[in-house]
Design a protein around this motif. Structure first.
Motif, PDB file in Angstrom:
ATOM      1  N   LEU A 192      41.790  52.400  44.332  1.00 21.64           N
ATOM      2  CA  LEU A 192      41.581  53.239  43.152  1.00 21.64           C
ATOM      3  C   LEU A 192      40.582  52.637  42.164  1.00 21.64           C
ATOM      4  CD1 LEU A 192      45.318  54.143  42.424  1.00 21.64           C
ATOM      5  CD2 LEU A 192      43.578  55.700  43.302  1.00 21.64           C
ATOM      6  N   ASN A 193      40.116  51.420  42.443  1.00 22.23           N
ATOM      7  CA  ASN A 193      39.265  50.666  41.512  1.00 22.23           C
ATOM      8  C   ASN A 193      39.989  50.380  40.199  1.00 22.23           C
ATOM      9  OD1 ASN A 193      37.010  50.684  43.300  1.00 22.23           O
ATOM     10  ND2 ASN A 193      36.518  52.765  42.637  1.00 22.23           N
ATOM     11  N   MET A 194      41.294  50.200  40.302  1.00 20.23           N
ATOM     12  CA  MET A 194      42.114  49.911  39.125  1.00 20.23           C
ATOM     13  C   MET A 194      42.315  48.418  38.872  1.00 20.23           C
ATOM     14  SD  MET A 194      43.393  52.302  37.109  1.00 20.23           S
ATOM     15  CE  MET A 194      44.885  51.493  36.508  1.00 20.23           C
ATOM     16  N   LEU A 195      42.041  47.574  39.845  1.00 14.49           N
ATOM     17  CA  LEU A 195      42.347  46.156  39.673  1.00 14.49           C
ATOM     18  C   LEU A 195      41.621  45.528  38.484  1.00 14.49           C
ATOM     19  CD1 LEU A 195      42.624  44.789  43.331  1.00 14.49           C
ATOM     20  CD2 LEU A 195      44.462  45.134  41.668  1.00 14.49           C
ATOM     21  N   PRO A 196      40.321  45.785  38.285  1.00 13.37           N
ATOM     22  CA  PRO A 196      39.674  45.199  37.100  1.00 13.37           C
ATOM     23  C   PRO A 196      40.357  45.615  35.799  1.00 13.37           C
ATOM     24  CG  PRO A 196      38.014  46.021  38.623  1.00 13.37           C
ATOM     25  CD  PRO A 196      39.344  46.510  39.132  1.00 13.37           C
ATOM     26  N   LYS A 197      40.798  46.855  35.717  1.00 18.77           N
ATOM     27  CA  LYS A 197      41.483  47.340  34.516  1.00 18.77           C
ATOM     28  C   LYS A 197      42.830  46.640  34.349  1.00 18.77           C
ATOM     29  CE  LYS A 197      39.362  51.937  34.971  1.00 18.77           C
ATOM     30  NZ  LYS A 197      38.596  51.646  36.197  1.00 18.77           N
ATOM     31  N   MET A 198      43.548  46.445  35.441  1.00 17.30           N
ATOM     32  CA  MET A 198      44.842  45.775  35.364  1.00 17.30           C
ATOM     33  C   MET A 198      44.675  44.316  34.950  1.00 17.30           C
ATOM     34  SD  MET A 198      47.047  48.116  35.975  1.00 17.30           S
ATOM     35  CE  MET A 198      48.552  47.159  36.226  1.00 17.30           C
ATOM     36  N   LYS A 199      43.676  43.645  35.507  1.00 12.78           N
ATOM     37  CA  LYS A 199      43.446  42.233  35.183  1.00 12.78           C
ATOM     38  C   LYS A 199      43.014  42.057  33.727  1.00 12.78           C
ATOM     39  CE  LYS A 199      42.180  41.007  39.928  1.00 12.78           C
ATOM     40  NZ  LYS A 199      41.074  40.603  40.840  1.00 12.78           N
ATOM     41  N   ALA A 200      42.311  43.053  33.200  1.00  8.63           N
ATOM     42  CA  ALA A 200      41.851  42.970  31.813  1.00  8.63           C
ATOM     43  C   ALA A 200      42.915  43.424  30.818  1.00  8.63           C
ATOM     44  CB  ALA A 200      40.591  43.827  31.636  1.00  8.63           C
ATOM     45  N   SER A 201      44.002  43.975  31.312  1.00  9.54           N
ATOM     46  CA  SER A 201      45.050  44.484  30.425  1.00  9.54           C
ATOM     47  C   SER A 201      45.884  43.334  29.881  1.00  9.54           C
ATOM     48  CB  SER A 201      45.962  45.449  31.190  1.00  9.54           C
ATOM     49  OG  SER A 201      46.816  44.726  32.071  1.00  9.54           O
ATOM     50  N   PHE A 217      49.156  43.397  30.158  1.00  6.27           N
ATOM     51  CA  PHE A 217      50.442  43.472  30.836  1.00  6.27           C
ATOM     52  C   PHE A 217      50.897  42.092  31.301  1.00  6.27           C
ATOM     53  CE2 PHE A 217      49.007  47.935  32.234  1.00  6.27           C
ATOM     54  CZ  PHE A 217      49.558  48.512  31.109  1.00  6.27           C
ATOM     55  N   VAL A 218      52.203  41.853  31.202  1.00  4.84           N
ATOM     56  CA  VAL A 218      52.782  40.583  31.627  1.00  4.84           C
ATOM     57  C   VAL A 218      52.652  40.449  33.141  1.00  4.84           C
ATOM     58  CG1 VAL A 218      54.926  39.257  31.809  1.00  4.84           C
ATOM     59  CG2 VAL A 218      54.405  40.502  29.706  1.00  4.84           C
ATOM     60  N   LYS A 219      52.192  39.286  33.576  1.00  2.19           N
ATOM     61  CA  LYS A 219      52.057  39.048  35.010  1.00  2.19           C
ATOM     62  C   LYS A 219      53.418  38.712  35.620  1.00  2.19           C
ATOM     63  CE  LYS A 219      47.290  37.416  34.619  1.00  2.19           C
ATOM     64  NZ  LYS A 219      46.355  36.264  34.772  1.00  2.19           N
ATOM     65  N   LYS A 220      53.660  39.288  36.767  1.00  2.56           N
ATOM     66  CA  LYS A 220      54.943  39.126  37.456  1.00  2.56           C
ATOM     67  C   LYS A 220      54.705  38.412  38.786  1.00  2.56           C
ATOM     68  CE  LYS A 220      58.424  42.025  39.779  1.00  2.56           C
ATOM     69  NZ  LYS A 220      58.813  43.431  40.055  1.00  2.56           N
ATOM     70  N   TYR A 221      55.399  37.280  38.966  1.00  5.19           N
ATOM     71  CA  TYR A 221      55.237  36.475  40.169  1.00  5.19           C
ATOM     72  C   TYR A 221      56.494  36.425  41.033  1.00  5.19           C
ATOM     73  CZ  TYR A 221      51.135  34.611  37.689  1.00  5.19           C
ATOM     74  OH  TYR A 221      49.940  34.476  37.024  1.00  5.19           O
ATOM     75  N   SER A 222      57.617  36.911  40.521  1.00  7.60           N
ATOM     76  CA  SER A 222      58.859  36.691  41.248  1.00  7.60           C
ATOM     77  C   SER A 222      59.941  37.654  40.786  1.00  7.60           C
ATOM     78  CB  SER A 222      59.355  35.255  41.046  1.00  7.60           C
ATOM     79  OG  SER A 222      59.691  35.033  39.680  1.00  7.60           O
ATOM     80  N   VAL A 223      61.058  37.604  41.489  1.00 10.10           N
ATOM     81  CA  VAL A 223      62.281  38.294  41.088  1.00 10.10           C
ATOM     82  C   VAL A 223      63.430  37.319  41.270  1.00 10.10           C
ATOM     83  CG1 VAL A 223      62.619  39.270  43.399  1.00 10.10           C
ATOM     84  CG2 VAL A 223      63.700  40.359  41.431  1.00 10.10           C
ATOM     85  N   GLN A 224      64.426  37.403  40.386  1.00  7.89           N
ATOM     86  CA  GLN A 224      65.605  36.554  40.478  1.00  7.89           C
ATOM     87  C   GLN A 224      66.862  37.401  40.374  1.00  7.89           C
ATOM     88  OE1 GLN A 224      64.443  33.175  37.577  1.00  7.89           O
ATOM     89  NE2 GLN A 224      65.869  32.216  39.008  1.00  7.89           N
ATOM     90  N   VAL A 235      54.624  46.647  33.398  1.00  8.69           N
ATOM     91  CA  VAL A 235      53.771  47.550  32.632  1.00  8.69           C
ATOM     92  C   VAL A 235      54.588  48.361  31.632  1.00  8.69           C
ATOM     93  CG1 VAL A 235      52.130  47.726  34.534  1.00  8.69           C
ATOM     94  CG2 VAL A 235      53.910  49.473  34.289  1.00  8.69           C
ATOM     95  N   VAL A 236      53.935  48.769  30.567  1.00  8.82           N
ATOM     96  CA  VAL A 236      54.467  49.805  29.699  1.00  8.82           C
ATOM     97  C   VAL A 236      53.915  51.118  30.251  1.00  8.82           C
ATOM     98  CG1 VAL A 236      54.447  50.776  27.374  1.00  8.82           C
ATOM     99  CG2 VAL A 236      54.628  48.296  27.692  1.00  8.82           C
TER     100      VAL A 236
END
Length: 437
Positions: A60-69, A71-78, A106-107
């Motif tokens: 979707l060419n959304m990755l640059p927008k997501m990286k520039a946002s 939004f809190v980065k999520k690396y895991s689940v517990q 994301v919000v």
């Protein structure tokens, strides 16, 4: 009534599924018009992404927008069990190193607006706010939509394909009575937002935490967001949450006070905003497409929110449908078989996530499983990140079954569904007409 110009594809709904299918079709040269009834930004629940959204966001060419946002980065689940014991983090990149194993919290009001703006930039004709009144048919074939005009009246828009991405209102699923309510996953949820609540440090800051209630009746989600808030909600059987227990605020606070892990995490902050409630009854459509039409996202089905699969399934269904529609337009084949060619693969993937959800509700312990089968931790992590559409993850089911108690019954399939009228009757008794607002 007037007749507007024709398009290749008319899309009903501008959420993540509708934005995805529209953008990908526009990339393939289709003339797409999208109708979204609400003005964005608008509130929506479903804030935690999982890593397998990466490939669709890239298309979707959304990755640059997501990286520039922001939004809190999520690396895991517990996971926290009923006794308050926390599992080791399931770090996504330990299984699949690289940037595709990092995702975001994301919000949705912001994320959905970004997605719809991205569709516009790719040439999608977005009409907003615009309410689709009905899908037009000639015989059994969808041929367009009737849209309410501003100031009164309506207009018809002819289309070779109509995509229903209208969310849980799911126009075509209701029209053709295709909905099957899941016989197992009949949950409800109450949630709110907390400002200044506890969050872990470093790469654990953005982890989704799943906290089992001490009485094992349900679980809490705990999702940190970038505006110093945490999305916090309790999910449990519908009757348990909503029958004879007072207001949503009262039930939320009773459950919070009974869960030491939640109380501890919220003690440093204060509530912001109101209390929200919704039914999390899971459902699916008995078919994904017909002649000239297709269902995607929540208009096709909704799965329990336990593993945050909602946005992934919206994006993935939008992607698979877009490829089928684009190929069909190119070959002049917009039959049900062509537009729905992706249904079996998609349903099989949803089945895998559904089973993991059902196993959790039936007592499955991640810690116990990994202790017994440490070499399969990676396969379980694959399921948690949303790697649902590849047979390699099926290696976990045999070992998982080896841990069953002898009297455990088989999990009913989603096709053994509850009659819609029976479920609707219960919903009307205990939920407001528009519980998401």
């Amino acid at each position: 009534m007037s007749t507007d110009s024709s398009v290749d594809v008319a899309v009903i709904g501008g959420g993540p599924a509708g934005s995805t299918v529209s953008t990908l079709l526009a990339q393939r040269g289709a003339k797409v018009r999208l109708f979204e009834r609400d003005q964005f930004p608008r509130f929506h629940i479903g804030e935690s992404l999982i890593p397998e959204t990466y490939d669709v966001l890239k298309r979707l060419n959304m990755l640059p927008k997501m990286k520039a946002s922001g939004f809190v980065k999520k690396y895991s689940v517990q996971f926290v069990n009923a006794q308050g014991k926390m599992s080791a983090p399931f770090y996504f990149d330990e299984n699949k190193p690289g940037e595709r194993s990092q995702t975001w919290q994301v919000v949705r009001s912001e994320f959905d607006t970004m997605m719809l703006d991205n569709a516009r930039k790719h040439g999608v004709d977005v009409r907003q706010p615009a309410r689709v009144l009905e899908v037009l048919f000639e015989g059994d074939r969808a041929v367009g939509v009737k849209v309410q005009k501003e100031g009164g009246g309506s207009e018809e828009v002819r289309a070779k394909v109509v995509v229903d991405a209208s969310g849980q209102s799911t126009m075509l699923q209701n029209k053709f009575k295709l909905r099957l309510w899941d016989p197992v996953l009949n949950k409800g949820a109450i949630w709110t937002y907390w400002e200044g609540a506890y969050r872990d440090a470093g790469r654990d800051e953005g982890a989704t935490v799943v906290i089992q209630t001490p009485n094992k009746q349900g679980w809490w989600w705990y999702i940190p967001q970038h505006d110093n808030t945490v999305s916090i909600g309790v999910v449990a059987p519908f009757d348990y949450l909503f029958k004879g227990r007072g207001s949503h605020e009262q039930v939320f606070n009773e459950e919070k006070d009974a869960c030491p892990e939640v109380t501890k995490r919220l003690s440093t902050g204060q509530r912001r905003g109101g209390y929200y409630a919704t039914k999390d009854y899971s459902y699916r459509s008995s078919q994904v497409a017909g002649d000239g039409w297709a269902l995607i996202g929540d208009a096709f089905g909704f799965l329990d929110p336990l593993y945050s699969s909602g946005v992934l399934l919206a994006l993935k269904s939008g992607e698979l449908a877009a490829d089928a529609i684009a190929d069909g337009l190119a070959s002049g084949d917009t039959s049900a078989a062509q537009l729905g060619r992706w249904g079996d693969v998609f349903n099989k993937g949803v089945d895998r996530m559904r089973r993991l959800v059902c196993e959790y509700y039936d007592g499955f312990s991640f810690g116990q499983f990994v202790k017994a089968y440490p070499h399969l931790k990676g396969k379980v992590t694959d399921l948690l990140i949303g790697d649902l559409f590849d047979d390699h993850v099926d290696e976990v089911w045999g070992p998982l079954e080896s841990l069953y108690p002898p009297d455990k019954k088989a999990i009913p399939t989603w096709k053994d569904g509850t009659p819609p009228d029976e479920v609707n009757k219960v919903n009307e008794l205990y939920l407001p007409a528009n519980p998401m607002r």
